[in-house]
Design an enzyme around this catalytic site. Structure first.
Site, PDB file in Angstrom:
ATOM      1  N   HIS A 106      33.179 152.300  67.537  1.00 55.75           N
ATOM      2  CA  HIS A 106      33.549 150.997  67.000  1.00 55.75           C
ATOM      3  C   HIS A 106      32.458 149.960  67.213  1.00 55.75           C
ATOM      4  CE1 HIS A 106      37.875 152.380  68.101  1.00 55.75           C
ATOM      5  NE2 HIS A 106      37.510 152.871  66.929  1.00 55.75           N
TER       6      HIS A 106
ATOM      7  N   LYS B 162      29.479 144.437  75.495  1.00 58.83           N
ATOM      8  CA  LYS B 162      30.639 144.907  76.255  1.00 58.83           C
ATOM      9  C   LYS B 162      30.228 145.349  77.656  1.00 58.83           C
ATOM     10  CE  LYS B 162      33.082 146.615  72.169  1.00 58.83           C
ATOM     11  NZ  LYS B 162      33.598 147.809  71.478  1.00 58.83           N
TER      12      LYS B 162
ATOM     13  N   ASP C 158      39.923 155.935  63.135  1.00 61.49           N
ATOM     14  CA  ASP C 158      38.787 156.714  63.598  1.00 61.49           C
ATOM     15  C   ASP C 158      38.557 157.961  62.741  1.00 61.49           C
ATOM     16  OD1 ASP C 158      38.369 154.791  65.498  1.00 61.49           O
ATOM     17  OD2 ASP C 158      39.253 155.928  67.135  1.00 61.49           O
TER      18      ASP C 158
ATOM     19  N   TYR D 120      37.417 146.363  79.630  1.00 61.34           N
ATOM     20  CA  TYR D 120      36.133 145.891  79.137  1.00 61.34           C
ATOM     21  C   TYR D 120      36.167 144.427  78.783  1.00 61.34           C
ATOM     22  CZ  TYR D 120      38.096 147.534  74.623  1.00 61.34           C
ATOM     23  OH  TYR D 120      38.900 147.788  73.550  1.00 61.34           O
TER      24      TYR D 120
END
Length: 180
Positions: free
Chosen positions: A61, A70, A167, A130
């Site tokens: 992603h 991130k 996905d 995250y």
């Protein structure tokens, strides 16, 4: 904080100092001054928590227009964390790297903006936390196919993972929107 370099431009694996005794442990997962001294000066605007079962694969992603840096860590379980450089101007453009993050090793991954990110759960379950440098914008999210034959990402012989519909519909790297 111990900093481990990766072959990818800007991606770091971080090992925090862990203070443990018979009661358990303490670690500092984020300190603005420590991170700035390591060269990570971005401001974090959102924290996320993902819980997934063994065999789940999330990714790869990324967001266009508002790319996210991130800071990834696993507090319970183990994942194979994968990063893919989408910055055309980068010397590592199109390169990927993988690292095992777990509640046991307490390692973290810093992934700068301009990368796609994904992970595969190796343990019974995994809790992944995250921090991001940009707010989530679903209309700007893109997905690169996890098993793109041109990328040849080594997911460590995982067989057929459990994937979301999003996905499954990821695009090939050669067709993906990338950054300058």
């Amino acid at each position: 904080m111990k900093v481990l370099q990766t072959p990818l431009s800007g991606v770091l694996i971080l090992e925090p100092k862990v203070f443990g005794d018979s009661r358990g442990f303490f670690l500092e997962s984020y300190n603005e001054n420590v991170f700035a001294a390591m060269g990570i000066k971005e401001k974090f605007v959102q924290d996320n928590h993902s819980c997934s079962q063994r065999g789940v694969l999330r990714g790869l992603h990324y967001q266009v227009q508002k790319p996210q840096g991130k800071l990834i860590r696993v507090v319970s379980g183990e994942v194979l964390d994968v990063f893919l450089d989408l910055r055309r101007s980068s010397p590592t453009f199109g390169g990927w790297h993988a690292a095992k993050l777990s509640g046991e090793n307490k390692r973290m991954a810093w992934i700068p903006a301009g990368y796609a990110h994904g992970f595969h759960v190796l343990s019974e379950s995994a809790h992944v936390l995250y921090k991001t440098t940009e707010f989530y914008a679903p209309e700007l999210e893109r997905t690169i196919l996890w098993n793109d034959p041109d990328l040849r990402i080594n997911w460590e012989n995982i067989g057929e993972p459990t994937l979301s519909q999003k996905d499954r519909k990821g695009v090939r790297f050669k067709d993906a929107e990338v950054f300058d």
